[in-house]
Motif scaffolding. Structure first.
Motif, short mmCIF file in Angstrom:
data_model
loop_
_atom_site.label_atom_id
_atom_site.label_comp_id
_atom_site.label_asym_id
_atom_site.label_seq_id
_atom_site.Cartn_x
_atom_site.Cartn_y
_atom_site.Cartn_z
N LEU A 1 27.90 43.98 68.93
CA LEU A 1 26.65 43.50 69.51
C LEU A 1 26.80 42.05 69.95
O LEU A 1 27.35 41.23 69.21
N ARG A 2 26.29 41.75 71.14
CA ARG A 2 26.21 40.36 71.59
C ARG A 2 24.84 40.15 72.25
O ARG A 2 24.52 40.80 73.24
N ASN A 3 24.06 39.28 71.65
CA ASN A 3 22.70 39.01 72.14
C ASN A 3 21.87 40.29 72.26
O ASN A 3 21.13 40.48 73.22
N GLY A 4 22.05 41.19 71.28
CA GLY A 4 21.28 42.42 71.25
C GLY A 4 21.81 43.53 72.14
O GLY A 4 21.25 44.63 72.17
N HIS A 5 22.88 43.28 72.87
CA HIS A 5 23.47 44.28 73.76
C HIS A 5 24.82 44.74 73.23
O HIS A 5 25.61 43.94 72.71
N VAL A 6 25.10 46.02 73.37
CA VAL A 6 26.37 46.58 72.90
C VAL A 6 27.47 46.28 73.91
O VAL A 6 27.34 46.57 75.10
N GLU A 7 28.55 45.69 73.43
CA GLU A 7 29.72 45.40 74.25
C GLU A 7 30.91 46.20 73.72
O GLU A 7 31.01 46.47 72.52
N THR A 8 31.80 46.58 74.62
CA THR A 8 33.02 47.28 74.21
C THR A 8 34.23 46.61 74.84
O THR A 8 34.13 45.97 75.89
N THR A 9 35.38 46.77 74.21
CA THR A 9 36.64 46.31 74.79
C THR A 9 37.50 47.54 75.10
O THR A 9 37.20 48.66 74.67
N ASP A 10 38.55 47.33 75.87
CA ASP A 10 39.36 48.44 76.36
C ASP A 10 39.95 49.25 75.21
O ASP A 10 40.52 48.70 74.27
N ARG A 11 39.83 50.56 75.34
CA ARG A 11 40.42 51.45 74.34
C ARG A 11 41.90 51.63 74.64
O ARG A 11 42.36 51.45 75.76
N PHE A 12 42.65 52.04 73.63
CA PHE A 12 44.07 52.30 73.78
C PHE A 12 44.50 53.30 72.71
O PHE A 12 43.82 53.49 71.70
#
Length: 482
Positions: free
Chosen positions: A159-170
């Motif tokens: 979570l960042r500022n109430g929003h869900v963030e994702t990074t690249d899967r591998f």
């Protein structure tokens, strides 16, 4: 000392509770992560509530004891989250965050990967692992220690500022670089003395009820035959294990690897161990079965799923019931127990097709006596599966939202062809008096009599060839000493 806790929660599911005594196996996923962490000098404690039926109060007590021992909070607290314990994981995290305010909470596991947005919005989870934990657990530790920013950790959601963030899967490509699971970090003798190992990841199948492709990828990635053999021999010589269960969904995808593995087993350990595997109907043949037979493979699990070919098409199994019955006969002819799983209440199922499926389950258990050859569960739309993602298109009316009930023992949805109550009543009757249910079904659907008689002859012949190949008293036989 810097320390980390990895937790496997218990479950309220009757299925899980019933399996605690019979299938008390080490938490392999956590053991792999423990190996990576301990290689880098961190102290790791694994708390397995599921296998030993411990409750939440035990977890809190144990965590406080560890805090007193080290004098500080753990770097992070990791949970292995599956669907039926997801709510409990949220509650546990809420309490532990109050006690260990300097620790972050990390969720991993199949359910976490599928429902990461919901879990993060609970406000008690800091990071959700979206990939295989071995690949980024050190990055998570580096973040906790202030060495890298959160967004540089690969394959996570946060979570960042109430929003869900994702990074690249591998996905990890070369599995042989991974260390053995950290068997030495648990009291192995407290578990069932069966060596449980996993030798591959990813699945070539497209079954709509399974999320393996989404979470582990469609590319089949496997340990080499030498690595598999080495892990088995470590467990055999260090812990005196003689019975093994290879838990891959499909062990025989790579036929050359299977052949080489069997060669190693036959040359160096054929008189020492017995093992069982899982495979697919379309990935077994006479040649492979002959290798397995020569190396004391005692049982092969296959997913037959349904007795109706139209239902199998909807499930995207890529097989027919005729092919399944043929491969059951071939497996049995080599003196290997065919263990079969079935699912009822699928998209496309009708009362008649459900009864057909349960007839086969009944016949397998009738003729392969003294050891349960077949089991039937209820179709469950686990998060991340096509069954769940395309539920409306498949005609499912999902009525149960409580994750605790997602354990294949309870109906979750109904369709225009069957209700929740019908599935409950049928499975309750079948589990209590299978023969009576089959008799009732044949009276209600007389057109099924010919099907039943054909299948009965086929399964009876299979069982007879199995007994003949075993050349012994079945009463003394148990494939994994369970």
């Amino acid at each position: 000392m810097k320390w980390i806790v990895l937790i496997q929660l218990s479950s309220t599911s009757l299925i899980s509770k019933g399996s605690q005594n019979r299938y008390k196996f080490p938490p392999l996923g956590l053991l792999y992560i423990s190996s990576i962490l301990r290689m880098h000098g961190y102290a790791v404690h694994i708390i397995d509530l599921l296998s030993f039926g411990k409750d939440f109060s035990y977890l809190v007590k144990r965590m406080i004891e560890l805090k007193r021992k080290y004098g500080n909070d753990p770097l992070f607290i990791g949970f292995s989250v599956f669907t039926e314990n997801a709510n409990d994981a949220i509650i546990a995290s809420y309490v532990l965050k109050k006690v260990f305010q300097n620790s972050i909470i990390v969720f991993g596991g199949a359910h976490a990967k599928a429902a990461y947005e919901e879990l993060l919005q609970s406000g008690v989870v800091d990071i959700v692992s979206l990939v295989e934990g071995e690949g980024h657990v050190i990055e998570i530790v580096n973040y906790v220690e202030g060495l890298i920013p959160l967004e540089e950790i690969r394959g996570i959601a946060y979570l960042r500022n109430g929003h869900v963030e994702t990074t690249d899967r591998f996905f990890l490509e070369s599995l042989d670089i991974l260390p053995f699971p950290d068997f030495l970090n648990i009291k192995y003798h407290n578990y069932r003395q069966v060596g449980i190992i996993v030798t591959s990841r990813g699945c070539p199948g497209k079954c709509i009820f399974c999320a393996s492709r989404q979470f582990s990828g469609s590319k089949y990635r496997a340990y080499s035959e030498k690595r598999v053999f080495a892990e088995m021999m470590f467990l055999h010589f260090y812990f005196k294990i003689i019975s093994f269960g290879i838990m891959d969904d499909t062990f025989t995808v790579l036929k050359e690897r299977t052949k080489k593995f069997c060669y190693l087993l036959k040359k160096y350990a054929n008189d020492k161990i017995v093992y069982a595997i899982k495979s697919r109907v379309d990935l077994l043949n006479e040649e492979t079965l002959s290798y397995l037979k020569e190396t004391n493979c005692s049982a092969i699990h296959i997913g037959v799923e349904s007795a109706d070919n139209e239902v199998l098409k909807i499930m995207k199994k890529g097989i027919t019931i005729e092919k399944s019955l043929d491969i059951i006969e071939k497996i049995a002819s080599y003196g290997i127990m065919p263990e079969c799983s079935f699912i009822v209440g699928n998209p496309g199922d009708k009362p008649e097709t459900i009864y057909k499926t349960l007839m086969i389950v009944y016949l397998l258990n009738k003729y392969f006596t003294l050891y349960p050859s077949a089991v039937a569960g209820i179709c469950t739309p686990y998060p991340g599966t096509e069954l769940a993602l395309e539920s409306k298109e498949l005609g499912l009316k999902i009525l149960i939202k409580d994750w605790r009930r997602y354990d294949t023992s309870q109906p979750i949805f109904e369709t225009n062809d069957f209700s929740l109550n019908f599935i409950r009543e049928v499975m309750w009757s079948f589990n209590r008096e299978p023969e009576m249910l089959v008799e009732r079904a044949l009276k209600k659907y007389p057109n099924l009599k010919e099907f039943y008689e054909i299948v009965e002859r086929k399964i009876k012949n299979s069982a007879e060839s199995f007994f003949k190949a075993r050349k012994g008293n079945l009463k003394e036989w148990n494939p994994l000493n369970i």
